[in-house]
Every structure is written in structure tokens, then in C-alpha cells.
Design a protein around this motif. Sequence first.
Motif, PDB file in Angstrom:
ATOM      1  N   LEU A 265       0.849  -1.192   0.000  1.00 52.82           N
ATOM      2  CA  LEU A 265       0.000   0.000   0.000  1.00 52.82           C
ATOM      3  C   LEU A 265       0.885   1.243   0.000  1.00 52.82           C
ATOM      4  O   LEU A 265       1.599   1.500   0.965  1.00 52.82           O
ATOM      5  N   LYS A 266       0.830   2.027  -1.062  1.00 54.34           N
ATOM      6  CA  LYS A 266       1.591   3.269  -1.142  1.00 54.34           C
ATOM      7  C   LYS A 266       0.669   4.487  -1.177  1.00 54.34           C
ATOM      8  O   LYS A 266       1.111   5.603  -0.982  1.00 54.34           O
ATOM      9  N   THR A 267      -0.600   4.265  -1.468  1.00 54.16           N
ATOM     10  CA  THR A 267      -1.532   5.379  -1.639  1.00 54.16           C
ATOM     11  C   THR A 267      -2.029   5.911  -0.297  1.00 54.16           C
ATOM     12  O   THR A 267      -2.508   5.140   0.537  1.00 54.16           O
ATOM     13  N   THR A 268      -1.907   7.227  -0.098  1.00 61.00           N
ATOM     14  CA  THR A 268      -2.548   7.861   1.056  1.00 61.00           C
ATOM     15  C   THR A 268      -3.574   8.858   0.532  1.00 61.00           C
ATOM     16  O   THR A 268      -3.337   9.555  -0.448  1.00 61.00           O
ATOM     17  N   THR A 269      -4.727   8.884   1.198  1.00 60.34           N
ATOM     18  CA  THR A 269      -5.784   9.795   0.774  1.00 60.34           C
ATOM     19  C   THR A 269      -6.421  10.420   1.998  1.00 60.34           C
ATOM     20  O   THR A 269      -6.363   9.858   3.091  1.00 60.34           O
TER      21      THR A 269
ATOM     22  N   GLY B 191       1.603  -1.681   4.528  1.00 58.60           N
ATOM     23  CA  GLY B 191       1.796  -0.246   4.417  1.00 58.60           C
ATOM     24  C   GLY B 191       3.271   0.064   4.199  1.00 58.60           C
ATOM     25  O   GLY B 191       4.136  -0.564   4.801  1.00 58.60           O
ATOM     26  N   SER B 192       3.558   1.029   3.324  1.00 61.99           N
ATOM     27  CA  SER B 192       4.950   1.290   2.944  1.00 61.99           C
ATOM     28  C   SER B 192       5.134   2.776   2.715  1.00 61.99           C
ATOM     29  O   SER B 192       4.392   3.386   1.947  1.00 61.99           O
ATOM     30  N   ARG B 193       6.121   3.375   3.371  1.00 62.69           N
ATOM     31  CA  ARG B 193       6.284   4.820   3.282  1.00 62.69           C
ATOM     32  C   ARG B 193       7.724   5.177   2.891  1.00 62.69           C
ATOM     33  O   ARG B 193       8.156   4.911   1.799  1.00 62.69           O
TER      34      ARG B 193
END
Lengths: 317, 317
Positions: A241-245, A265-267
Motif C-alpha cells: 500500500l503506497k496510496t494515502t488519501t 503499508g509502505s512509506r
Amino acid sequence: VQALVLGEQAGVRSDYPLPAPSRTEALVRVSVAGVCRTDIELSKGYMDFAGVPGHEFVGVVEECVALPGIVGKRVVGEINCPCLDCRLCRAGLTNHCPSRTVLGISGRDGGFAEYVVLPAGNLHEVPDGLSDEEAVFAEPLAAAFRILQQGAVPTDGDVLVMGDGKLGLLAAQVARLVGASVHVVGRHLERAELLRHCSVNFHEAEVTPTHSFDAVVECTGDADALAQALKLCRPGGTVVLKTTTTEPNTLNLTEAVVNEIKLLGSRCGPFAPALRALADGTVRVGGMVEATYDLSDGLAALEHAARSGTLKILIQP
Amino acid sequence: VQALVLGEQAGVRSDYPLPAPSRTEALVRVSVAGVCRTDIELSKGYMDFAGVPGHEFVGVVEECVALPGIVGKRVVGEINCPCLDCRLCRAGLTNHCPSRTVLGISGRDGGFAEYVVLPAGNLHEVPDGLSDEEAVFAEPLAAAFRILQQGAVPTDGDVLVMGDGKLGLLAAQVARLVGASVHVVGRHLERAELLRHCSVNFHEAEVTPTHSFDAVVECTGDADALAQALKLCRPGGTVVLKTTTTEPNTLNLTEAVVNEIKLLGSRCGPFAPALRALADGTVRVGGMVEATYDLSDGLAALEHAARSGTLKILIQP
């Protein structure tokens, strides 16, 4: 000094105060900065950020009491500034320090300005062979390398990168480095050209078969894409998961339970391998800059970057 | 024979055909069967299931051509019946075989009947010391052991089990086995008594602090609990997903991205450690049976099991 400011009096200001580094921080004169989707979100109110955005930059160190040898060097910088003293920092999870500031995102002015300040320990010297326009990709490329650091890409597996935006193009190249068979699904067939050097399979709009990819890297920036990612991932596989909204979306995770999928989750990621890959040419960013704006036109730069399908927009003080 | 049937003519029927095992299957006379939340979902239309539900059973083998030595033995059975020939089966992911049938859930009649049929390879003999009322927990306990098999419980970590239903009580005991410090949050303080033997911390309704648990096991059966699980999990931690629902829910996974949380879907697990733990008494199910119904009252059993806060309901042919 000149700076693009978000918050109550948003706009480009020429009377912004010169930032004052502490003994352990460095003052860096910004050469060029990159606009990220997060900057667009910040300009819409994400994180309630007020101040100077911009967390992708290249600059030259002008002042650093703690590390005088770095003065005059060309640098990029890691964006998380942790306390180094809490339980998470001591456990090595410094990027998750609850009292961290984050360059241009949370509690710390960023790089859409003539000068930026960061802890000296956050800086990485840029190899001589790299241009500023290449080195400015160090931060987003580090975020792509985070996927490898998390062990999410099987070397002999089939990997699907969803999205042919900036991060998708970087993630696809990084996944290819470890030997995976890499597929990209996107909307801009012409971008296959940017990946020609590394044998990535480019699909326009649709991928089949379902339930077949060992790992799916979701880089679309669209929260609704996750349902599709869950369908494309094989049972027991990984969805990164790279998308943040800012907006929540409607989702049924039953498919993830039944198929025992791992959502990861990946940041932010490691800068050193990113700079080495750029220097070696194993990851290429040529053709990924769409336009460069003068800092005085900073708002126009943000506006351009916000248009759907835009590649990298740069800002030069 | 007598059987509880779902579908167009739902109800208990006495003229249901005796199931006919193939050469590699066994015919088992059911001694007792357990009602699972999935059975309630099936009765509401989940999976469009028509036939005999019931995937938790104990019985005695009456017939088995391929494995005559097992005739007369008391057994429990794994519920997934894979093809053993496809890409996933060959990769060892037999529980995810796309053409599998699943006992009482998909393509195969289950155990709310006088007789049930399963491949001989799916059966496990019940140790002598276990009663039928204990052994019938083998299937849900195996699902709890799946969490250990997936490596989701850190031995020296803090684990939170959300939900004090049947699966929550089993998951808490299993997490304790590997040495984790285990917390349970639930609505029924009196159930702390059922966990007294294994030093689990029981919290009613609320847990603090946020962002502190290394692993959170979401066993509430409520899709809305996931948002809370993401808040309770520490950065870099694991949230185990056990809840399946027919309805989607509204969720923002940005917190999972920013905190780099791993969400791990988890379904069926290994029977052998489950049976050993029951035989050793390291996992205890005494006090978890709320009522036992005769098969002829099968619909009343489903109705009782559907009431909020009900522990295990058994059905006896």
C-alpha cells in the motif's frame, strides 16, 4: 528570503525569515526541489500543514557547526527528524518516532524556498556523476526501495505495479532489480518507453488473469484501486500500500481474509541504495521531468503538478 | 437420513440422501457438530450456499475403501478439499486451491447431519483423553493456530486480541503459548474466568494506549473494528484479520500506510497442533459450550447461535 508558503496566507513570499540551524543542523541553499502528490494534498489541507512544503530537494550546505566537513557539499536529505530517544527510536523505528518532525510535511519547513534546514545526520552527499535533476529523485526512489527493504518483492515472482505515475515508474524499476518478473498497468502507454531499459511488461488499463501476482504494488494514488489489487493478487501474496488519501473509501476486506493476503503499508525508505542506483544507472529517471518552474511561480508549479497524469514538476529558487 | 438443509427449502429434513463416499473418501457418522458464525452468514445467503452446512464436527468412521484402518476411529476433519494438481496446490497452498470444495461452505455438504463425507486424507484421529465436546473445537482452534503458523505473534511482544467470542478466546490462549504478553478486549468481563489458567489481561470495552501493540488480532466479527485495530497497533506492527462480512465498510487505510502496518488475512489452520494443545490442556475449552441442541431442532440452534454474545452452540444428531 523567498519561499512558497501554505496555510492562512498561502502564496510565494519574498520576506520569509532565513531559517536558523541548531548546532546539530545544517543550513542548505536549495538548488532544485521536486513536487510530490503529497504536496498537492497538503495544499488541500492534509495534515493541517502551515508553512513551507517540499520534501524532495537538492542543495549545497552553507553552514553546519556539528559537521563542518560537509559545508560546500551537494546533498539530498532524509525527511524524518526523530527524537532518537523514545521507545520506537530505540527499537530502530526512527521513521515512526511519534514526536518526529517531517520536512515540509509536519512541524518543519521544507524545500520550496531558497534555504532549508535539516539535521546533519539526515544529509547524504550526491555522487559527482549525478545532475541535480537526477538527484532530486533520491527521496521518491528511496520510498520505492522501501518495498525491497520490507522484503515485499519475491525475486523469482510475478510483480504487478499498479499506476504509471512517478512512484509507479520507480517501483517497477526497483522490483526488476531483484529479478522479479515485473508488470505495470497504467494509462499512458508512451511511458513504456521510460522502462525500455529494464524489460518491464507494460499493460494499458487492464491486466489478467486475476489472483495470479505474487505481489501487487498499489501506486495509483486512487483509494478505489485497492479492491482491484486484492483481485489481482494470488492467495497468500502481498499487496503493498503506497496510496494515502484524505477521504475514506468503501471496501470489503473479506477477500483478503479468505485469500490470506498480506497488505503492507509502505512509506519512506533508504537513501543510500537509491543514490547508488541512480549513479550506476540501474534506475533511470531521464524523461520523467515534465517541467521546471521558478520558485516565484511556485503556485503555478503546484497547479501543474495537480493535473491528472503529470510526471515530475521541479521548482528552482 | 436427517440433515439440516439451507437453500430454497431450508429446514431439517429426514429424507436427505445418505452421502456416498468415493474410493478415497470416508463416510463418517457424526457424533456432534459445532455452529460457527460462518454458518449464520451462510443461512443469510453468504456464498449462495445450498445444502447441509456445518464444518466443525466429531464423528466415527463407518466406511473408507482407501484407508480401511481408520474405520471405527473417532475423527475430526480439515474442511478444505483441494484438487492437489493445480499451480497453488503444487506450491503447497492447498487451502487456496481455486477448485477446492469446502465442507459445509462451498460445493460439499457439511456436518449438521447424521453422516458426513470427507477425503480420508482430511481426517485426524481424536486422542482418547478428549471428549467429543472438546474435540469439536479442533477446527476453530486450528484457525487460531494459523496465526502462529503465519508468524504473526511475536514471542516477546504485546498482543491484543479484539473480541471475546469463541475465536477470540482461542486466539488469546494460542498467542499466550509462544510467550507473548496477551491482552483481550471484550464485552463480557465474566469470560476472563475462562482464561484464568493462562495469565491473559482482560479489558472491558476500552484499551489504551494507542499505537502500542506489536500485534492486534481482530476477532470481533464486526467490520468496523478494523479502524480501531489500526489505531491500537504500533507502527510496523501486524493486524491479523479474521473477520469476514458480506457487507463492505468504510475505511481509510492511510493510517496503515503512514504507520507501515502489516494487515494479514488469516483463515484455516493446522489441526495437529490444535488437537495436541487440547490433549495437553494448554488450550482449554471448558465452559465455552453454551447449549447443545438435537439435530431435529437445528434451526433453533442456528437462531440461538445468531444472538449477540453467544458462545459455542452444538448440534447432536
